[in-house]
Design an enzyme around this catalytic site. Sequence first.
Site, short mmCIF file in Angstrom:
data_model
loop_
_atom_site.label_atom_id
_atom_site.label_comp_id
_atom_site.label_asym_id
_atom_site.label_seq_id
_atom_site.Cartn_x
_atom_site.Cartn_y
_atom_site.Cartn_z
CG HIS A 137 -0.26 -0.12 2.53
ND1 HIS A 137 0.13 -1.34 3.04
CD2 HIS A 137 0.12 0.80 3.45
CE1 HIS A 137 0.70 -1.17 4.22
NE2 HIS A 137 0.73 0.13 4.49
CG HIS A 153 0.63 5.27 4.32
ND1 HIS A 153 -0.15 5.13 5.45
CD2 HIS A 153 1.39 4.16 4.27
CE1 HIS A 153 0.13 3.99 6.04
NE2 HIS A 153 1.08 3.38 5.35
P1 5GP Z 1 1.84 0.49 7.45
O1 5GP Z 1 2.42 0.80 8.81
O2 5GP Z 1 1.75 -1.01 7.20
O3 5GP Z 1 2.49 1.24 6.34
O4 5GP Z 1 0.36 1.07 7.50
C1 5GP Z 1 -0.79 0.33 7.79
C2 5GP Z 1 -1.92 1.32 7.90
O5 5GP Z 1 -3.14 0.60 7.85
C3 5GP Z 1 -1.93 2.14 9.20
O6 5GP Z 1 -1.85 3.52 8.88
C4 5GP Z 1 -3.26 1.76 9.86
O7 5GP Z 1 -3.88 2.84 10.51
C5 5GP Z 1 -4.07 1.26 8.69
N1 5GP Z 1 -5.08 0.27 9.03
C6 5GP Z 1 -4.93 -0.84 9.81
N2 5GP Z 1 -6.08 -1.54 9.89
C7 5GP Z 1 -6.99 -0.86 9.13
C8 5GP Z 1 -8.38 -1.10 8.83
O8 5GP Z 1 -9.00 -2.05 9.26
N3 5GP Z 1 -8.98 -0.19 8.03
C9 5GP Z 1 -8.33 0.90 7.51
N4 5GP Z 1 -9.04 1.74 6.76
N5 5GP Z 1 -7.02 1.16 7.79
C10 5GP Z 1 -6.36 0.28 8.58
#
Ligand code: 5GP
Length: 143
Positions: free
Chosen positions: A101, A103
């Site tokens: 993903h 952001h």
């Molecule tokens: P990472 O740290 O892997 O780059 O980011 C994961 C992101 O996924 C985090 O910003 C977290 O808030 C988001 N996230 C985790 N679980 C969910 C969910 O169930 N729904 C949504 N919309 N975002 C999520």
Amino acid sequence: MSNDDCIFCRIARSEISASKVYADEHTIAFMDINQPTRGHVLIIPKQHYVNLFDIDRDTLAAVMETTRKIAIATKRAVNADGIQLWQSNGAAAMQEVFHFHTHIFARYVDDDIKRLGIRAAAKHPPRAELDELAQVIAQALGE
Ligand code: 5GP
Ligand code: ZN
């Protein structure tokens, strides 16, 4: 390719609700549940890829094209001063969800991210507010 235990695959299959902004053949954009500033959006491929180390070039290009579109619409929709992209690969790099993903962070002069950092600035608005934000950004896509 899809993964039963992956939260983003479940969002892609609409098994878990999310405040969706946009979808096309290969990608989906939806609001992150954490909004350190007003305008934090995630873009994912519909197919399950763990991270940059296994995603194929065409899918990566599709995700980046959606990221570009949503970044422009988000800036316009929330009147941001800037847009920050963020993308983590591997636990050591702070990846928490193991489905590729990007952001998008809407950034504002002197915002909470600048004062506190991305983690400490965490905020979890109610779903209604995320839905409203998703709608405003979706609308800006067509402008
Ligand atoms: P990472 O740290 O892997 O780059 O980011 C994961 C992101 O996924 C985090 O910003 C977290 O808030 C988001 N996230 C985790 N679980 C969910 C969910 O169930 N729904 C949504 N919309 N975002 C999520
Ligand atoms: Zn997945």
